[in-house]
Motif scaffolding. Sequence first.
Motif, PDB file in Angstrom:
ATOM      1  N   ALA A  99      45.729  36.777  51.496  1.00  0.00           N
ATOM      2  CA  ALA A  99      45.602  37.040  50.061  1.00  0.00           C
ATOM      3  C   ALA A  99      44.799  38.319  49.858  1.00  0.00           C
ATOM      4  O   ALA A  99      43.849  38.595  50.593  1.00  0.00           O
ATOM      5  N   THR A 143      49.286  41.504  43.874  1.00  0.00           N
ATOM      6  CA  THR A 143      48.301  40.780  44.658  1.00  0.00           C
ATOM      7  C   THR A 143      49.010  39.709  45.466  1.00  0.00           C
ATOM      8  O   THR A 143      49.838  38.975  44.915  1.00  0.00           O
ATOM      9  N   THR A 145      48.888  36.113  47.360  1.00  0.00           N
ATOM     10  CA  THR A 145      48.137  34.888  47.083  1.00  0.00           C
ATOM     11  C   THR A 145      48.177  33.967  48.302  1.00  0.00           C
ATOM     12  O   THR A 145      48.900  34.221  49.263  1.00  0.00           O
ATOM     13  N   ASP A 148      49.293  30.912  47.968  1.00  0.00           N
ATOM     14  CA  ASP A 148      50.239  29.853  47.603  1.00  0.00           C
ATOM     15  C   ASP A 148      51.055  29.430  48.820  1.00  0.00           C
ATOM     16  O   ASP A 148      51.421  30.257  49.656  1.00  0.00           O
ATOM     17  N   GLU A 188      51.881  37.997  43.456  1.00  0.00           N
ATOM     18  CA  GLU A 188      51.838  37.950  42.001  1.00  0.00           C
ATOM     19  C   GLU A 188      52.026  39.381  41.520  1.00  0.00           C
ATOM     20  O   GLU A 188      51.189  40.252  41.777  1.00  0.00           O
TER      21      GLU A 188
END
Length: 97
Positions: A7, A32, A34, A36, A48
């Motif tokens: 990230a 960015t 992440t 996830d 993102e």
Amino acid sequence: MEGRAPAGPLTFARFTTDDAHGVIRGYVGNATTTNDELKTFGHRAVAEVPRLQELLRYVCLQGFEHHVAVNASHTADVLQKPAGDIWGGRFTGILKS
């Protein structure tokens, strides 16, 4: 390659030639990555991207290829200035996220 991008900051860029019109076109943006979850293989990341729908519309309407170069920083401004300086009026279509 196998692995997961950590990230953090991300810059993406696409530059391409439009030989029929004699121009170099491109776009750059900051995003960015992440943490996830993503269950797949190969080298992967979840990003993102601000204004993603606008960016995808631009990419499709302008006929850009879908692959981009990426690096782990926020350097879209650094890429945009020299691209405009070097290619001047021949460089079109910079979209910064």
